[in-house]
Write a protein that holds these residues in place. Sequence first.
Motif, PDB file in Angstrom:
ATOM      1  N   ILE A 363     -20.825  30.320  19.905  1.00 20.99           N
ATOM      2  CA  ILE A 363     -21.946  31.316  20.637  1.00 20.99           C
ATOM      3  C   ILE A 363     -22.835  31.297  20.891  1.00 20.99           C
ATOM      4  N   PRO A 364     -22.597  31.875  22.791  1.00 18.67           N
ATOM      5  CA  PRO A 364     -23.821  31.571  23.424  1.00 18.67           C
ATOM      6  C   PRO A 364     -24.054  32.859  23.523  1.00 18.67           C
ATOM      7  N   GLN A 365     -25.338  33.241  23.526  1.00 18.45           N
ATOM      8  CA  GLN A 365     -26.485  34.515  23.907  1.00 18.45           C
ATOM      9  C   GLN A 365     -25.878  35.513  24.806  1.00 18.45           C
ATOM     10  N   GLU A 366     -25.415  34.371  26.061  1.00 19.72           N
ATOM     11  CA  GLU A 366     -24.665  35.929  26.717  1.00 19.72           C
ATOM     12  C   GLU A 366     -24.183  36.436  26.336  1.00 19.72           C
ATOM     13  N   VAL A 367     -23.055  36.021  24.937  1.00 20.07           N
ATOM     14  CA  VAL A 367     -21.948  36.846  24.234  1.00 20.07           C
ATOM     15  C   VAL A 367     -22.513  37.913  23.445  1.00 20.07           C
ATOM     16  N   LEU A 368     -22.935  37.229  22.783  1.00 21.05           N
ATOM     17  CA  LEU A 368     -24.029  38.194  21.556  1.00 21.05           C
ATOM     18  C   LEU A 368     -23.871  39.530  21.419  1.00 21.05           C
ATOM     19  N   PRO A 369     -24.312  40.674  22.543  1.00 17.19           N
ATOM     20  CA  PRO A 369     -23.915  41.805  22.828  1.00 17.19           C
ATOM     21  C   PRO A 369     -22.836  42.192  22.891  1.00 17.19           C
ATOM     22  N   ALA A 370     -21.286  41.296  23.587  1.00 16.54           N
ATOM     23  CA  ALA A 370     -19.723  41.949  22.785  1.00 16.54           C
ATOM     24  C   ALA A 370     -20.137  41.455  21.538  1.00 16.54           C
ATOM     25  N   VAL A 371     -20.479  40.629  21.261  1.00 16.33           N
ATOM     26  CA  VAL A 371     -20.249  40.175  19.839  1.00 16.33           C
ATOM     27  C   VAL A 371     -20.067  41.738  19.478  1.00 16.33           C
ATOM     28  N   VAL A 372     -21.607  42.131  18.882  1.00 14.06           N
ATOM     29  CA  VAL A 372     -22.506  43.168  18.083  1.00 14.06           C
ATOM     30  C   VAL A 372     -21.378  44.390  18.430  1.00 14.06           C
ATOM     31  N   ASP A 373     -20.970  44.645  19.959  1.00 16.24           N
ATOM     32  CA  ASP A 373     -20.130  45.967  19.829  1.00 16.24           C
ATOM     33  C   ASP A 373     -18.407  45.673  19.246  1.00 16.24           C
ATOM     34  N   LEU A 374     -18.366  44.562  19.023  1.00 16.17           N
ATOM     35  CA  LEU A 374     -17.481  44.509  18.548  1.00 16.17           C
ATOM     36  C   LEU A 374     -16.930  44.809  17.324  1.00 16.17           C
ATOM     37  N   SER A 375     -18.363  44.189  16.461  1.00 15.66           N
ATOM     38  CA  SER A 375     -17.912  44.066  15.210  1.00 15.66           C
ATOM     39  C   SER A 375     -18.629  45.606  14.526  1.00 15.66           C
ATOM     40  N   GLN A 376     -19.048  46.604  15.939  1.00 20.80           N
ATOM     41  CA  GLN A 376     -19.109  47.564  15.236  1.00 20.80           C
ATOM     42  C   GLN A 376     -17.664  48.454  15.319  1.00 20.80           C
ATOM     43  N   LYS A 377     -16.519  48.062  15.835  1.00 22.94           N
ATOM     44  CA  LYS A 377     -15.253  48.515  15.942  1.00 22.94           C
ATOM     45  C   LYS A 377     -14.607  48.095  14.887  1.00 22.94           C
TER      46      LYS A 377
END
Length: 446
Positions: A363-377
């Motif tokens: 998982i690249p660093q650039e995708v991490l914010p989107a992954v975190v947002d997805l985990s909250q959902k």
Amino acid sequence: MLTLSSAVLWGVAHVAADRRKTGIALMAVYLLMLAGILTLFTAFSSRLLSLAVQPRWLIVLTVALVVIALAWTGVIIWSFLLVRPPSTDTVGRFLTTTLTLALCALILIPTVYAARLSYLSRDVVNSLFSSGGAAVPADDPWHGARHVNFLLLGGDSAPGRPGVRTDSVTVASVDTSTGATTLFGLPRNLQRIQFPAGPARDRFPAGFTGDGPDTPGLLNEIFQFAEDHPDMVPGVPKGQRGPALIKQTVSEILGIPVSYYALIDMKGFAQMIDAVGGVQVTIKQPIVYGKYREGLLPAGTRRLSGEEALWFGRSRTDSDDYVRMGRQKCLLNALAKQADPMTVLNSFERLATLTKRFISTDIPQEVLPAVVDLSQKMKGTKMRSLSFVPPLIDTANPDWRLIRREVTEALDEQRRPTGKPVTAAPREPAAVQSPDQPVTLDATCA
């Protein structure tokens, strides 16, 4: 009291000392700073976790914390100097100086701790996640995809077992709009694996058969086999060949694109559970564990240590691979629900060390914010599971078309806003080990 009041509201001591303009200015700055912090934690609370996985913002956060702490400490000392007792009052001077130092420590110590956490977070992000890829659009990080699929691997690299065997193979398919998640489990002993078109299929056109008695041709061997045979994935450097081929292979099996993978060493998994104080699960039948059957996990709801949780997910004594797969998903479900922010924060330093040591991912660093947002959902949804095990699938002669059809139907059901409730088959424990449709883990694991 004036010094203490100035620590709570800047400028109080200055006003009392007839420095009204300075006192009012300090009050205004303090109230503006407080309003900014409250706005950040209310209006932008959903974005804070995303910022916490971006090294640049972690530096900004650290600098901001240090500046605020130093300014706060400076105001406390300045206030004390204005209103301190006269030099003749030795006792008063001593007591108020002690109070002032205590107030400064009360500000500086949490700041140092927060800066330490920020440093550790940045170190983990830079160590574990690669950078340098294309920018990810904030408004559409998944490029219009309905689902994003993460391959979760549990590897065993114990002494006496050279290489890595991925005994746990699960794909988490997450709906990008709702966070609804379905876990697709593939048994480690799946045979005659069909590789995607390319050198791997050219070498095994009839399916993966391994290379001698040490590799009989099971799914859990593909990761290490690719690492040991560069011709399977030409042009891919060592250390990335296994992840590349297992991702392509699982994509081919399930008929869905696997975007990213994460591999955790089983030994590290146990230590991480210990770091967060264990995990609570429901054990439906007593589980014998240990190389020499020296342990027993009694039936009932109980909190397991890391070693016990590892055996809960791995033991096959008096059961089989398929029952074990069901327990593994229950364990993942329990961890996802119990790893609250405070628990993670209290064990953050140890978790950071273990993460760097025992986990690998692409998982690249650039995708991490989107992954975190997805985990909250994901937290607001019920996780479901579908395991491709007997009698649904014959692991020695799998029906690949059936697997792909079941995946498609499960994802369509996951996306449907209203529909027939998904329930497990009425048998026990077959409802866990061989379902004919996705089952909710909340109901299955309770």
